[in-house]
Structure formats: C-alpha cells, structure tokens
Scaffold this active site. Sequence first.
Site: not given
Lengths: 363, 363
Positions: B27, B31, B40, B77
């Site tokens: 990741r 975020r 995003r 994903d």
Amino acid sequence: MTTLKNDRLLRALLRQPVDRTPIWVMRQAGRYLPEYREVRQQAGDFMSLCRNPELACEVTLQPLRRFPLDAAILFSDILTIPDAMGLGLYFETGEGPRFERPVRSAADIDALPIPDPEGKLRYVMDAVRLIRRELDGRVPLIGFAGSPWTLATYMVEGGPSKNFSRIKGLLYGQPKLLHQLLDKLSQAVANYLNAQVAAGAQALMIFDSWGGVLSTPAFQEFSLDYAARVLANLQREADGRRVPVIFFTKGGGQWLERMAAAGFDCLGIDWTLEMKDARARVGDRVALQGNLDPATLYGPPDVIRAEVARTLASYGHGPGHVFNLGHGIHPQVDPAHMLALVEAVHELSAPYHRPERPGSALD
Amino acid sequence: MTTLKNDRLLRALLRQPVDRTPIWVMRQAGRYLPEYREVRQQAGDFMSLCRNPELACEVTLQPLRRFPLDAAILFSDILTIPDAMGLGLYFETGEGPRFERPVRSAADIDALPIPDPEGKLRYVMDAVRLIRRELDGRVPLIGFAGSPWTLATYMVEGGPSKNFSRIKGLLYGQPKLLHQLLDKLSQAVANYLNAQVAAGAQALMIFDSWGGVLSTPAFQEFSLDYAARVLANLQREADGRRVPVIFFTKGGGQWLERMAAAGFDCLGIDWTLEMKDARARVGDRVALQGNLDPATLYGPPDVIRAEVARTLASYGHGPGHVFNLGHGIHPQVDPAHMLALVEAVHELSAPYHRPERPGSALD
C-alpha cells in the site's frame, strides 16, 4: 466442600491419566442456545446479565443440562476489570465492547484504581459462589480473566480497532507509559483471579485475545511477561488440589515454546496448528487445549465426527489433551451439532487413554 | 524495451546477490499520502480510481517521487476479477468491500464467466502498460491478484464477516461446490496475471488475505493447492528475464514449509515471526519478504531505525531478503516516517551483502 465427581478436566490440565479426553467449549453458555437468548432478553443488555449472579449462574449451567460436558465456565466478560476501574463499559449492537472513558494519557493511567474484587466486582464473586453451590461437585468450574495486554488494548483503543493504532502508538512511541498501565493491570488481574479461586473457581484461564497482533519481541515484553507476572502471583491451591492455569493467545501458535516456558499448566491452541506439531514442540511441559475450527460445527454430524477423530489422532496417545474448539462457538451453530461434537469426543477418545502396548497402532 | 536500471528487487526475489536489501511497501500508494487523497477525491470513489488508467498510473508513481523505493506496485484492487465476473463490487465507507450479487448457490457458481483480461479487465492492463512506459526502467513493476481462496471468501460472504460462516459452511458442508468455484477462480487468476505480465508486469504477488483463517488441512486443500495451480499456469518469463512470484498468506507463518515446497520464489512474512526463524525453516528454497510491524511507523524515527536494524540482523547475511512491512502501511502514518524507514533500510543493509569473510561478526 462437596467431592468433585468428574475431575477429568483438572487431571488432564495437569497431564495426569484420565479415562477419556475431557471436553468443554469456549462460549458454551451463549447465543447459540435458545434458552440463553431467553435469559439474555429478560436481563436486558449483556452487562446486566453479567452483573446478576442468579442469571449468570443460570446461563452458566444451561449447556450442562443439554450436553455431557466436563467443565463449567463462569459466565462473565473479560472487561469487568476495566469497567470496575471506572471506564464505563458498554456494548453497541454488532460492534463489540466500547468504553465511555478510554485511557489516553499518563494522568489517565495514574488515576486508575486497582479494584477490590469483593467490592465493585463482588457480583462476579457472588456468581462464582452460586455456581459452585449449584454445580454440587458435578464438574469443576473454570474462572477467567483477560490478560493485562488484552485489557490494555481495549482500554486504550476504547472501541473496535482495525490497526490498533492507539495502543501500538503507545508501544512504539511511549513504551514506559504502557509498562505502567500493564503493571497496574497485572496486579488487578492477579487479585481478581485469586478472589475467583477463593470464591470457588477450580481452574483458571487467561484470555490473551490480542497478543497475536504483536511482533515476537513485543509479544514477549508486553503480553507474555505480564501474563507470567499474573501467574507468579496466583494462589495455586484450593480444596487441597492444585488450581491449573490455562493461557490462550489467539493466533499465538508461533510462540508455543515461549508460552510453555512461562510456567502455565496448559496452553490453548487455535485451529491453524496441528495438535501433533504443537505437542511435538512443547513436549511434556504443558497440557494442550483445543483445537477444532468452530466453523466445523456448520458441517453435518458425520463431518464433525471425522474432524474430532482427526484431532484426537493428531494429539495421539496419553494424557494432557483437553478437547475444545480453537475459539468460541459461533452464535449460528445448531445445538444438535454441539451435541454431535461432545458425543464424538466421548466415544472416540477412550482408546487414546488405554495403557500403551508395544506395537499399538494408536500412537 | 528499456533496460531496467534498478533490478535489486528482481535479483533479491530470485536469491541472487545484491548491493543492498531492496525495499518496497505494501500500500505504498495510498491514503497516508496527501497527494493520493487529492487524486482519490478527484476520481470520486475507490473503484473509479482503479478503473481510470491515467489516475491509477499517477498514484502508482506518487510514492516513487518521494521515496527511493526499489519497486512500483500496480495500483488496483484484489477484487477486480469477481467484479468483472458480474458480482457488482462496491465500497461502503469504513466497511470494506461488498458485492451486490454474492455467490450463494451451485447455479451462481455455474453462471460465473471467466473474464477476458483484455475485455472487462482491460482498464487494469492499460494501467500496467502506462505505468511501465512512465517508469521508463527506473524500477520494476509488480503486478498482483488475490488468491482463489481469498476471492472465493469475499464472493461467498458478500461483505465483511467475523466468523466466515458462509464460506466455511460451504467448506465443511458442501466442499465439492467450493472446489468448483476455486477451480474457476484459479483459471481466472492465472489468465489475469499472465495478461499483466504480457502488459509489462515484471514480478507478481498473490495475496492470500484470508488463508490464515483455515485449519492446516483446509489451508492445504482450499487455499495453497489452488494458489499452486495458478502458479503452474503462469508465464514465468518476460523481457528475457524470469518473472518471480511472491505468495503471502497473512497469519500463515505456521505453514512456511508447505508454502516453500509449493514452488513460489518468495514468501511474504508478517511481523509475528522472526526473520531468523523463518529463514531457518525455509533454508535456500525461497526468498522472504517482510516483516516490520506496520505500527512501528507510529514510533519516532530512532525507533523505526532500531527496528529496521533488528529486522536486517534477524534475516542476516546474504541474498534473498526483500524488505517490506508485514502488512499494508496504515493511513494514519506520517510520510516522514516512511522516509525514515526507506532510508534506514538503504543505509543499514549494505554490510549484509558484502562477501562473507571467515570470522565476520555479521552473520
């Protein structure tokens, strides 16, 4: 004191010979039983049920009326201690436990009292006394508590957590503060378990529900060392018998050797390990409790029986096995499947406890 | 094809000598980066970002602009395959992925198409092609997919699950049906990964996010055997180089020997194991990727550096270590702490790759 009529559990926990493998099931008093759901509804919320000794006793005994289990376990919650410390425990539907006043600072930790087990936690001790009286020596009663690490995790996070960012922020950022909290919790947990033994608990289990989220050195330093400190302060004899202590870290299979060295009598094993491998690793240092996948009980009785047979064969011949699921029974399980499990353990385990003969194929 | 300027990752995955331990982070595009959150927001929801090759390329490259990482990983994903099968993937805020049409019956399984990777999944291949072009040989690009077991778990549960009651109900109650689903998914995953390699992926990772919820025999039968079947059907060469395959089962440390025997080039290791112990168990059969606790990054830079030093020392001298966290980086992490991590790995790892001399204290 009444004589204990069925002491299979206590003997197995101490690796003494038994006629067949004892079985009890985590959350055996619980939502999968319609009679539990009835009492729970009558009590209102979950904590009101825990705080009512008569109702807690009633639901503790319910599974023993249906199934020939070898132990009762006190119906309670692992978070009674932080609740008694004033954190304000409550449950949101489908969300798990939360605290109104989580622990977030040095001042919060300083202010935490160590609860008197016969004070704010008297309802637990009253339940233990009542259950012992009602059991009348039929099977032993297991008392329990959360491990200091697991209590600290809930107290600092304050609610459901995915990443454990607050407690691990403390661990990696302010480890001294975390040690202060764990030190206090170790005293509180030891007092609480000793009071349960004084009230009648005949075996003890320490649930380390969140130990498995740690790295190996962090597990040793922040979870296992404090659980061992609790153990060192426990009253280990009652009614002239040793009080065995079970330690269970969910997801802690990689640390069996360390846990066995810490001095517990028995280790809980989840279903991700094979009993055979677990036994080979701990040798004769501890008994092992487990380890059927709770989801096995979604399968039909013949599958349950086959999985029981596999688990018994995996542990093999001789003492030291307490049959259990690897985690709590799921609320969706059909009670008839629980019966199939208990009966299968009773029927299939006896051969593993007969004296070994040379050339026996069982081992 | 452009020459690959930094091939440390590909070499380490194949246990070939390198000058220092390569690092990438699960990741790493995510975020915790403000520039990611901006893109995003621009994209709208998470799947719109995945489905837009330009934006997927942009966020894939963002962490490489900030940190001297040794690999890029496709931004996508693991549930693109079931989505392309028609299940209707969507995300509820804070709830994780859900499917509008979960798989619940034999008819549902029969009806599942095996998606053409250049058809409904073309957006993924377009992203791979674009990222490769933009990377211009700077570092290799890792492609990925979910394991058949993990995809099946999401597809059958349909949303967040605590007990995995539906998929395990199938496993213990109707195993043949589950095998049919896994068989189909194995084909779909192999096609998908081969198409990623054809589009430019230089290494592959199979994420077995839910393998760790299984018992040992169930893991072998329902997770590992199907991941191995995917592996057997992969195109293992591109641009004249071998395409290494990483397999990662979260919570699967107890099965390292089995996973190493299955033929993967590298195994992901979470932080509950010590690298030293993991390496001793797999020997020279596979490389190892990991394994810092992602929560270490909540600590200050000196703690991060000390934990990096500990992890490098635990793996020890010689090739076959790819540095990574033991799971994805948390959204709350300060990017400056990520930089401290990457720099510490660069600075502290070189001594472990110098030729060993007799009497060296490093090993």
